[in-house]
Design an enzyme around this catalytic site. Sequence first.
Site, PDB file in Angstrom:
ATOM      1  N   LYS A 160      -9.255   0.461  -4.950  1.00 22.47           N
ATOM      2  CA  LYS A 160      -8.220   1.121  -5.755  1.00 22.47           C
ATOM      3  C   LYS A 160      -7.989   2.575  -5.321  1.00 22.47           C
ATOM      4  CE  LYS A 160     -11.236   3.594  -8.336  1.00 22.47           C
ATOM      5  NZ  LYS A 160     -11.312   4.746  -9.175  1.00 22.47           N
ATOM      6  N   THR A 190      -6.585   4.828 -12.421  1.00 21.75           N
ATOM      7  CA  THR A 190      -6.612   5.726 -11.254  1.00 21.75           C
ATOM      8  C   THR A 190      -5.216   6.095 -10.785  1.00 21.75           C
ATOM      9  OG1 THR A 190      -8.550   4.491 -10.599  1.00 21.75           O
ATOM     10  CG2 THR A 190      -7.692   6.017  -8.999  1.00 21.75           C
TER      11      THR A 190
END
Length: 329
Positions: free
Chosen positions: A187, A244
């Site tokens: 990610k 994120t």
Amino acid sequence: MDVTVVGSGSWGSAFSRLLQRRGHRVQVLTMTTAEADELNRRHENPHFLPGVALPPEVRFVAMDEAELGASELVVYAVPTQAVRAVARWVGPRRAPGSLQLSLAKGVELGTLERPSQAIREETGDSAAVLSGPNHAEEVARDMPSATVVASADDEVAARLQAAIMCETFRVYTNSDVLGVEFCGAAKNPIAVAVGMSDGLGFGDNSRAALITRSLAEVTRLGLAMGGRFETFAGLAGIGDLIATCTSRHSRNRRAGELLAQGVSPADLEATVGQVVEGVPTARALHDLAARLGLELPVTEQVYAVLEGHSTAAETVQRLMGREAKREHQ
Ligand SMILES: NC(=O)c1ccc[n+]([C@@H]2O[C@H](COP(=O)([O-])OP(=O)(O)OC[C@H]3O[C@@H](n4cnc5c(N)ncnc54)[C@H](O)[C@@H]3O)[C@@H](O)[C@H]2O)c1
């Protein structure tokens, strides 16, 4: 439980606070005596976690002076590229049978291994992993968060769940160590891509498209490596990707914004002031995809910018100009 946390950065500090409040005796290992002295005096980590009071019961100890013999759990809270060296140091010092838990999110350059693999190689013992949408800045302020602890051994996962879970930090167990750990790594380059999109002034449509198509590529690579599909649809997968890619706390997203503004890749970490895991991980994933013969369109564009092969603006043309496709292959 007696716990040693190696790494006194943002996550090491926040996680130690959580463990102490959960009733454990916690020592946090720093790289220098001066750092340990300062943190023991201030009960705050002004560089990595400013504004958060750390309980005085959390003791900071320099690695040179630390003993691990009484620790029932060793937690790795250092950047991925430092995990192997730390595990090599921990190996001969830890108590036989003590648990190990990796918080690191990345892939090791060169070996292309996950942190738990490096720990196993260096200590001869397995490590559980913890990953999810968990910004240190929010966990340290007791904002409700959830996470995943993964171990191939269900009993170990259950012990760690019981040891960590509290009213502000909900822990789910999972036996898919590879999937959970790989999600946490993959990610970060995606967040850099989203940061570049934000930095170029694009909006919600662009961000949502990037997140969703990136999840498809992360899932493709993760499944090829042996991860389970449900993991990618869970907290460690889409959950962490959302956090994120949309958060003001994310330094990977911030790094992408800086790249879009023309900051050179070499200056990124110094400008952000902390480790930017997405940078080495984009390089490692580029090598991993090549080894497996898989396409990672978004990660590859981040890699191209980091290597100085293209600018953030050029990556948009490349992604939007790809050949027409079915959504699901
Ligand atoms: N910050 C977060 O919100 C967060 C959340 C989940 C996971 N993580 C992951 O946790 C890991 C640590 O991240 P962080 O945010 O705490 O990083 P950070 O940059 O805030 O701190 C890293 C710490 O590791 C220490 N360190 C570096 N090399 C070391 C070595 N060889 N030996 C001992 N200590 C060493 C540094 O001194 C520093 O204290 C990363 O893999 C990150 O992806 C971070």
